[in-house]
Design a protein around this motif. Structure first.
Motif, PDB file in Angstrom:
ATOM      1  N   HIS A 239       0.830  -1.204   0.000  1.00  0.00           N
ATOM      2  CA  HIS A 239       0.000   0.000   0.000  1.00  0.00           C
ATOM      3  C   HIS A 239       0.865   1.256   0.000  1.00  0.00           C
ATOM      4  O   HIS A 239       0.526   2.249  -0.656  1.00  0.00           O
ATOM      5  CB  HIS A 239      -0.956  -0.012   1.190  1.00  0.00           C
ATOM      6  N   GLU A 240       1.983   1.228   0.721  1.00  0.00           N
ATOM      7  CA  GLU A 240       2.909   2.371   0.699  1.00  0.00           C
ATOM      8  C   GLU A 240       3.467   2.573  -0.700  1.00  0.00           C
ATOM      9  O   GLU A 240       3.600   3.711  -1.164  1.00  0.00           O
ATOM     10  CB  GLU A 240       4.046   2.146   1.696  1.00  0.00           C
TER      11      GLU A 240
ATOM     12  N   LEU B 195       1.988   1.823  -3.480  1.00  0.00           N
ATOM     13  CA  LEU B 195       0.915   2.406  -4.290  1.00  0.00           C
ATOM     14  C   LEU B 195       0.701   3.879  -3.967  1.00  0.00           C
ATOM     15  O   LEU B 195       0.485   4.689  -4.868  1.00  0.00           O
ATOM     16  CB  LEU B 195      -0.384   1.621  -4.090  1.00  0.00           C
ATOM     17  N   THR B 196       0.780   4.226  -2.688  1.00  0.00           N
ATOM     18  CA  THR B 196       0.626   5.628  -2.287  1.00  0.00           C
ATOM     19  C   THR B 196       1.749   6.461  -2.897  1.00  0.00           C
ATOM     20  O   THR B 196       1.510   7.549  -3.439  1.00  0.00           O
ATOM     21  CB  THR B 196       0.632   5.753  -0.753  1.00  0.00           C
TER      22      THR B 196
ATOM     23  N   THR C  93      -8.201   2.554  -8.946  1.00  0.00           N
ATOM     24  CA  THR C  93      -7.949   1.150  -8.614  1.00  0.00           C
ATOM     25  C   THR C  93      -7.329   0.412  -9.794  1.00  0.00           C
ATOM     26  O   THR C  93      -6.379  -0.354  -9.625  1.00  0.00           O
ATOM     27  CB  THR C  93      -9.262   0.460  -8.180  1.00  0.00           C
TER      28      THR C  93
ATOM     29  N   ARG D 142      -3.659   1.261 -10.116  1.00  0.00           N
ATOM     30  CA  ARG D 142      -2.907   0.617  -9.034  1.00  0.00           C
ATOM     31  C   ARG D 142      -2.764  -0.877  -9.305  1.00  0.00           C
ATOM     32  O   ARG D 142      -1.693  -1.461  -9.104  1.00  0.00           O
ATOM     33  CB  ARG D 142      -3.604   0.853  -7.701  1.00  0.00           C
TER      34      ARG D 142
ATOM     35  N   ALA E  35      -5.230  -3.591  -4.335  1.00  0.00           N
ATOM     36  CA  ALA E  35      -5.651  -2.227  -4.695  1.00  0.00           C
ATOM     37  C   ALA E  35      -6.981  -1.869  -4.028  1.00  0.00           C
ATOM     38  O   ALA E  35      -7.148  -0.742  -3.539  1.00  0.00           O
ATOM     39  CB  ALA E  35      -5.770  -2.104  -6.218  1.00  0.00           C
TER      40      ALA E  35
ATOM     41  N   MET F   6      -6.871  -0.664  -0.273  1.00  0.00           N
ATOM     42  CA  MET F   6      -6.217   0.601   0.080  1.00  0.00           C
ATOM     43  C   MET F   6      -7.127   1.423   0.986  1.00  0.00           C
ATOM     44  O   MET F   6      -8.297   1.620   0.686  1.00  0.00           O
ATOM     45  CB  MET F   6      -5.915   1.426  -1.181  1.00  0.00           C
ATOM     46  N   GLY F   7      -6.600   1.861   2.126  1.00  0.00           N
ATOM     47  CA  GLY F   7      -7.340   2.711   3.048  1.00  0.00           C
ATOM     48  C   GLY F   7      -8.381   1.986   3.875  1.00  0.00           C
ATOM     49  O   GLY F   7      -9.142   2.622   4.600  1.00  0.00           O
TER      50      GLY F   7
END
Length: 194
Positions: free
Chosen positions: A27-28, A30-31, A38, A41, A60, A63-64
């Motif tokens: 996730h990091e 992707l950020t 999505t 990603r 993806a 995320m969050g």
């Protein structure tokens, strides 16, 4: 009944083992990429880490969102999203069809890791690609769509014209119709999806 949350935990653990990175580390990544959609990603994970569609899509989509415990320290939380959709699909006059859905999922669960993607009128079952669609067809029958080529002809297996999401469908109204023949068709579709 198959536990979709347990399948998700297994899938995430497998992704971590394959990539050598934790899900938070992915996730990091992707950020840091700055990608917001999505699909973008998912493509990045597929291209840079060699993940299949289903695995990249799962990472993806999470995320969050809170992740289930992946270290075995606590049981995963209930799969509210899939459960909520199933409750809506199999409500009212269609409520009696839910055991048929559960019986099919019990056949698929031991086959391996897969994703359940809730849709408006059915649940899509995916690996690298969709291998089946499952949902109520009428008030008295459930329909299973199979995304696989060249199944041997069978009386209850209906071939679908080219261009659809699945090549075959089968409808059933009784638990005894969720049998070895249906399991074989599911296995062929599951294997063909990656």
């Amino acid at each position: 009944m198959a536990d979709p949350q347990a399948a998700l935990v297994t899938q995430l653990r497998n992704i971590q083992a394959r990539t050598g990175k934790t899900i938070p580390a992915l996730h990091e990544l992707l950020t840091a990429s700055g990608l917001q959609k999505t699909g973008e990603r998912r493509s990045l994970l597929m291209e840079q880490l060699g993940l299949g569609y289903g695995d990249a899509n799962t990472v993806a989509l999470l995320m969050g969102k809170p992740l289930p415990p992946l270290d075995g320290s606590a049981p995963p939380p209930p799969a509210a999203v899939v459960g909520d959709v199933l409750d809506a699909l199999y409500s009212g006059k269609k409520a009696g069809l839910r055991p048929l859905h559960d019986a099919v999922m019990a056949l698929v669960a031991p086959m391996g890791v897969f994703e359940q993607a809730p849709k408006k009128t059915y649940i899509s079952l995916r690996r690298k690609k969709q291998f089946a669609m499952l949902g109520p067809a009428t008030q008295t029958a459930v329909e299973l769509g199979l995304n696989v080529k060249d199944l041997p002809p069978a009386a209850r297996l209906k071939a679908v014209p080219a261009g659809g999401m699945c090549q075959y469908t089968v409808r059933f109204s009784a638990l005894d119709e969720v049998d070895a023949e249906l399991a074989g068709w599911l296995r062929a579709a599951f294997d063909a999806a990656g």
